[in-house]
Design a protein around this motif. Structure first.
Motif, short mmCIF file in Angstrom:
data_model
loop_
_atom_site.label_atom_id
_atom_site.label_comp_id
_atom_site.label_asym_id
_atom_site.label_seq_id
_atom_site.Cartn_x
_atom_site.Cartn_y
_atom_site.Cartn_z
N MET A 1 0.84 -1.19 0.00
CA MET A 1 0.00 0.00 0.00
C MET A 1 0.88 1.24 0.00
O MET A 1 1.96 1.25 0.57
CB MET A 1 -0.95 -0.02 1.21
CG MET A 1 -0.31 0.32 2.53
SD MET A 1 -1.34 -0.01 3.97
CE MET A 1 -1.59 -1.78 3.89
N GLU A 2 0.44 2.29 -0.66
CA GLU A 2 1.20 3.53 -0.78
C GLU A 2 0.97 4.39 0.45
O GLU A 2 -0.16 4.66 0.84
CB GLU A 2 0.75 4.28 -2.04
CG GLU A 2 1.50 5.58 -2.28
CD GLU A 2 2.98 5.39 -2.58
OE1 GLU A 2 3.75 6.31 -2.31
OE2 GLU A 2 3.35 4.30 -3.09
N HIS A 3 2.06 4.81 1.08
CA HIS A 3 1.95 5.69 2.24
C HIS A 3 2.51 7.05 1.88
O HIS A 3 3.54 7.15 1.21
CB HIS A 3 2.70 5.11 3.44
CG HIS A 3 2.00 3.95 4.06
ND1 HIS A 3 0.90 4.10 4.87
CD2 HIS A 3 2.21 2.61 3.95
CE1 HIS A 3 0.48 2.90 5.26
NE2 HIS A 3 1.24 1.98 4.71
N THR A 4 1.83 8.07 2.34
CA THR A 4 2.24 9.44 2.05
C THR A 4 2.49 10.16 3.36
O THR A 4 1.73 10.02 4.31
CB THR A 4 1.14 10.18 1.25
OG1 THR A 4 0.90 9.46 0.05
CG2 THR A 4 1.57 11.59 0.90
N LEU A 5 3.56 10.93 3.40
CA LEU A 5 3.87 11.80 4.54
C LEU A 5 3.89 13.22 3.99
O LEU A 5 4.80 13.59 3.24
CB LEU A 5 5.22 11.42 5.15
CG LEU A 5 5.54 11.96 6.54
CD1 LEU A 5 4.62 11.35 7.59
CD2 LEU A 5 6.99 11.67 6.90
N HIS A 6 2.87 14.01 4.32
CA HIS A 6 2.76 15.32 3.68
C HIS A 6 1.79 16.20 4.47
O HIS A 6 0.58 15.94 4.48
CB HIS A 6 2.25 15.16 2.24
CG HIS A 6 1.98 16.46 1.54
ND1 HIS A 6 2.97 17.19 0.92
CD2 HIS A 6 0.83 17.15 1.37
CE1 HIS A 6 2.43 18.29 0.39
NE2 HIS A 6 1.13 18.29 0.65
N VAL A 7 2.30 17.19 5.15
CA VAL A 7 1.45 18.17 5.85
C VAL A 7 2.01 19.56 5.58
O VAL A 7 3.14 19.87 5.94
CB VAL A 7 1.38 17.90 7.36
CG1 VAL A 7 0.61 19.02 8.06
CG2 VAL A 7 0.70 16.56 7.65
N THR A 8 1.19 20.40 4.93
CA THR A 8 1.61 21.77 4.65
C THR A 8 0.57 22.79 5.13
O THR A 8 0.62 23.96 4.76
CB THR A 8 1.86 21.97 3.14
OG1 THR A 8 0.68 21.59 2.42
CG2 THR A 8 3.04 21.16 2.66
N SER A 9 -0.39 22.32 5.92
CA SER A 9 -1.39 23.26 6.44
C SER A 9 -2.08 22.64 7.65
O SER A 9 -1.91 21.45 7.94
CB SER A 9 -2.44 23.60 5.39
OG SER A 9 -3.40 22.56 5.27
N GLU A 10 -2.88 23.44 8.32
CA GLU A 10 -3.70 22.98 9.44
C GLU A 10 -5.10 22.58 8.99
O GLU A 10 -5.86 22.01 9.77
CB GLU A 10 -3.82 24.11 10.48
CG GLU A 10 -2.59 24.31 11.32
CD GLU A 10 -2.48 23.28 12.43
OE1 GLU A 10 -3.46 23.08 13.17
OE2 GLU A 10 -1.42 22.65 12.56
N ILE A 11 -5.45 22.88 7.72
CA ILE A 11 -6.85 22.75 7.31
C ILE A 11 -7.05 21.95 6.02
O ILE A 11 -8.21 21.72 5.62
CB ILE A 11 -7.52 24.14 7.15
CG1 ILE A 11 -6.69 25.02 6.22
CG2 ILE A 11 -7.72 24.79 8.51
CD1 ILE A 11 -7.35 26.33 5.83
N GLY A 12 -5.98 21.53 5.36
CA GLY A 12 -6.15 20.69 4.18
C GLY A 12 -6.89 19.41 4.55
O GLY A 12 -6.80 18.93 5.69
N THR A 13 -7.63 18.83 3.61
CA THR A 13 -8.41 17.62 3.89
C THR A 13 -7.52 16.54 4.50
O THR A 13 -6.50 16.16 3.93
CB THR A 13 -9.09 17.11 2.61
OG1 THR A 13 -9.97 18.14 2.12
CG2 THR A 13 -9.90 15.85 2.89
N LEU A 14 -7.93 16.06 5.67
CA LEU A 14 -7.15 15.07 6.41
C LEU A 14 -7.30 13.70 5.76
O LEU A 14 -8.41 13.23 5.53
CB LEU A 14 -7.65 15.04 7.86
CG LEU A 14 -6.87 14.25 8.90
CD1 LEU A 14 -5.43 14.73 9.00
CD2 LEU A 14 -7.56 14.35 10.25
N LYS A 15 -6.16 13.06 5.46
CA LYS A 15 -6.17 11.76 4.78
C LYS A 15 -5.61 10.63 5.63
O LYS A 15 -5.95 9.47 5.44
CB LYS A 15 -5.35 11.85 3.48
CG LYS A 15 -5.78 12.95 2.53
CD LYS A 15 -7.15 12.72 1.96
CE LYS A 15 -7.14 11.69 0.87
NZ LYS A 15 -8.47 11.54 0.22
N ARG A 16 -4.70 10.96 6.56
CA ARG A 16 -4.10 9.92 7.41
C ARG A 16 -3.61 10.57 8.70
O ARG A 16 -3.05 11.66 8.68
CB ARG A 16 -2.94 9.24 6.67
CG ARG A 16 -2.25 8.15 7.45
CD ARG A 16 -1.25 7.37 6.61
NE ARG A 16 -1.93 6.51 5.65
CZ ARG A 16 -1.81 6.59 4.32
NH1 ARG A 16 -1.03 7.49 3.79
NH2 ARG A 16 -2.48 5.77 3.54
#
Length: 476
Positions: A1-16
């Motif tokens: 399964m593909e895992h992504t590590l990516h946070v650039t805001s407090e409000i972007g749609t939460l995915k994980r």
């Protein structure tokens, strides 16, 4: 399964995100140790689980991993809670709503990791050699549960519980594709930090980012200080004091739990690694009421913030004094100091007079908002509700997506302020059946405050922002 590590805001749609559901350790907090273990009161375990936190789990699954729950709500509500228990065969085990206890159990299947971690825990907890040998004989699930709850497989308390593990925000913070690990200020959280470190360095889902894990070392000066002065130079950090507000701007709180030494280190690391163009240090009063910056403000939308009125423009200029507050001698010396450093010219910081000024600048400058920036105040900025509701986390909201946030149902005046600001208000108990039937869809929900049951959870002094460590948010 593909895992992504990516946070650039407090409000972007939460995915994980990372979470930890209340374990049996919370039910062992005793009054005489509650504050040492950073709880404000003792909680009723069955209520905090079944009547409160389980709703949070279900809601997260509908938004992030609906295949785990859609069409099964009635069955889940009718069973023995095995769906919510990390050591149960019926556990939901999502790779999007990720439970720390099963990540820990999975790394403990590795004999090398198990022996290292057993030795480390035994050392910091002062266990006997016999106890250490007994722990090595546990299976991975049992050992994971014991490390977190402090209780052996035969129900003996081996060492203190770590009840704050439910506040996963504080174990680390995702900054773009990096993870900044915490350095807790309080002894009660030492084991949490150790377990988190092993999870991030040893679990396969983080394997791609091993070189992107940031740890802060103690300042060498602190080792040479007399004990009474050592605390002033210690490097301490908890994730509630870090906010990634845009792809080029990081906020760092200096608070009761995060030191100025840590803030300086983080600023230098962000610039050296090219992760951020600017870092703003927000120094708040070192008091239990505030704890971290995310207890005094969080973001709701690009142009909407919820915050404590004590740090507004009017409060800074003493324009909102009233007779009652003066008569009760509510302190006016609780100042906030805001200093912004820019990578291009770190020797020329920018200063902000109030928190309101900073948040408005973030919305206009970093997020390029064209609308007027709006503020929703704790307790509707009415005394004494502003202070009462901030204490029960009215400002500590988690955005599931822009404009859709979770808060406690006990903060009535703050809820009223959201309603006046044009937000829909719905209780999670009313929302879940609508999500199950398809009457409401997470993808189309907008401008909504979701109220969550909170009688017991609020005693632990942390809201849903604290109870979440986002690993992936969509870019805004």
């Amino acid at each position: 399964m593909e895992h992504t590590l990516h946070v650039t805001s407090e409000i972007g749609t939460l995915k994980r995100l990372l979470v930890h559901s209340p374990d049996s350790g919370l039910g062992k907090v005793v009054p005489s140790k509650a504050q040492d273990w950073l709880f404000e009161d003792i909680v009723h375990l069955d209520t905090i689980r079944k009547d409160e936190y389980d709703y949070y789990t279900k809601l997260l699954l509908y938004f992030l991993d609906p295949v785990k729950i859609k069409g099964k709500l009635q069955e889940i509500d009718g069973n023995d809670r095995s769906f919510f228990k990390p050591d149960s065969e019926g556990f939901y085990k999502s790779d999007k709503v990720i439970e720390l206890q099963w990540l820990l159990a999975e790394i403990l299947e590795n004999e090398d990791v198990r022996s290292k971690l057993v030795a480390s825990v035994a050392a910091i907890e002062g266990c006997t050699f016999q106890t250490q040998q007994e722990l090595l004989a546990y299976n991975a699930k049992e050992l994971s549960k014991t490390f977190i709850s402090g209780t052996s497989s035969d129900k003996k308390l081996l060492f203190a519980p770590i009840p704050n593990f439910i506040f996963t925000r504080d174990i680390g913070i995702t900054i773009k594709d990096h993870v900044l690990l915490n350095k807790p200020a309080k002894k009660a959280r030492t084991r949490e930090a150790l377990l988190a470190k092993y999870i991030f360095f040893y679990h396969p889902i983080f394997a791609k980012w091993q070189n992107n894990i940031i740890e802060l070392a103690d300042s060498n000066q602190s080792f040479l200080m007399p004990e009474e002065e050592e605390d002033d130079r210690k490097t301490t950090l908890e994730g509630g004091d870090i906010m990634v507000v845009s792809d080029n701007h990081l906020l760092v709180g200096v608070s009761e739990r995060t030191s100025a030494e840590a803030a300086a280190m983080i600023t230098n690391v962000m610039f050296e690694k090219g992760l951020m163009d600017k870092v703003t240090i927000v120094r708040i009063p070192k008091k239990r009421d505030y704890m971290h910056i995310d207890t005094v403000f969080t973001q709701v939308k690009r142009d909407v913030w919820v915050m404590l009125g004590n740090f507004s423009r009017k409060a800074v200029k003493h324009e909102d004094d009233n007779v009652i507050e003066r008569e009760l001698q509510v302190k006016k010396d609780e100042k906030i100091k805001i200093t912004q450093f820019h990578k291009k010219c770190p020797d020329n910081p920018v200063y902000f007079d109030s928190l309101e000024d900073l948040l408005q600048d973030i919305s206009l400058t970093d997020l390029r908002c064209e609308n007027d920036v709006r503020f929703i105040f704790s307790g509707n900025n009415e005394f004494p509700y502003n202070a009462r509701e901030q204490w029960t986390d009215s400002c500590n909201l988690l955005a599931l997506k822009e404009g859709v946030v979770l808060g406690y149902d006990r903060n009535d005046k703050t809820t009223e302020a959201f309603r006046k600001a044009g937000f829909n208000i719905i209780h999670v108990k009313d929302l879940l059946p609508k999500l199950e039937s398809g009457e409401l869809n997470p993808e189309t929900m907008t401008d909504t405050l979701i109220l969550m049951p909170s009688a017991e959870l609020s005693r632990a002094r942390g809201g849903f922002h604290c109870m979440s460590m986002p690993l992936w948010r969509e870019s805004i």
